[in-house]
Scaffold this active site. Structure first.
Site, short mmCIF file in Angstrom:
data_model
loop_
_atom_site.label_atom_id
_atom_site.label_comp_id
_atom_site.label_asym_id
_atom_site.label_seq_id
_atom_site.Cartn_x
_atom_site.Cartn_y
_atom_site.Cartn_z
CG ASP A 11 -1.77 1.25 1.33
OD1 ASP A 11 -2.09 1.84 0.29
OD2 ASP A 11 -2.13 1.63 2.46
CD GLU A 71 -4.90 0.76 -1.84
OE1 GLU A 71 -5.19 1.95 -1.62
OE2 GLU A 71 -5.00 -0.14 -0.98
CG ASP A 144 -1.22 3.32 6.38
OD1 ASP A 144 -1.64 3.92 5.38
OD2 ASP A 144 -1.31 3.76 7.54
#
EC number: 3.1.21.10
Length: 183
Positions: A11, A71, A144
């Site tokens: 991420d 992502e 996260d």
């Protein structure tokens, strides 16, 4: 497909980069690690990008992932934020490409949908579902890292499907799929 493989999920972010690793053995997931790279204390954006690159290379060299799931940045209201996220994602992708690890991008909604069945799920809902799926004892303070782990799990669920997102196996593959981006 190999009986055993490792997937690194990322991420990307310029404040916190979350990541998670899973091992797939005979079509079953095993949790390896989740963590985050904290970048808040650095004011220079180029130092942040350098650290993202170095940490991603370090993860690759340590865990030898067979694939990376990352992502994709999403368009919010703030164009500057998207630009920063895109740079962070690009640097993480460059690290993977430099080690010739295949990369697949997933939109945030696709990741949430794969994990929870709801493309609009909250970070907390995604984290709780991952905790249940992988038997995590506790969740981290910042989510996260669970978002990075969610990208890896999403990739596992989508392996073998025809349409899974943009995939790159190296610089040549990236250039062929993005002829208008390279000048």
């Amino acid at each position: 497909m190999k009986n055993e493989r490792i997937i690194l999920g990322i991420d990307p972010g310029t404040t916190i980069m979350g990541f998670g690793l899973i091992k797939v053995v005979n079509k079953k997931m095993e949790f390896l690690q989740l963590n985050e790279l904290l970048l808040q204390k650095y004011s220079d954006p180029y130092i942040k990008l350098k650290l993202i690159f170095e940490r991603t290379v370090e993860l690759i060299d340590t865990f030898h992932p067979d694939e990376i799931a990352i992502e994709a940045p999403f368009f919010g209201k703030n164009v500057q934020s998207m630009l920063k996220l895109g740079r962070a994602q690009g640097v993480a992708m460059a690290a993977g490409l430099s080690r010739e690890v295949p990369i697949t991008e997933y939109l945030p909604k696709k990741i949430k949908m794969a994990i929870t069945g709801n493309g609009n799920a909250s970070k907390e809902q995604v984290a709780k579902m991952l905790q249940s799926l992988l038997g995590l004892k506790e969740l981290p303070k910042n989510l996260d890292s669970t978002d990075g782990l969610a990208a890896a799990v999403c990739h596992f669920y989508n392996s073998g499907k025809v349409e899974i997102g943009k995939s790159y196996t190296g610089w040549d593959s990236f250039v062929k799929q993005n002829p208008n981006k390279i000048k």
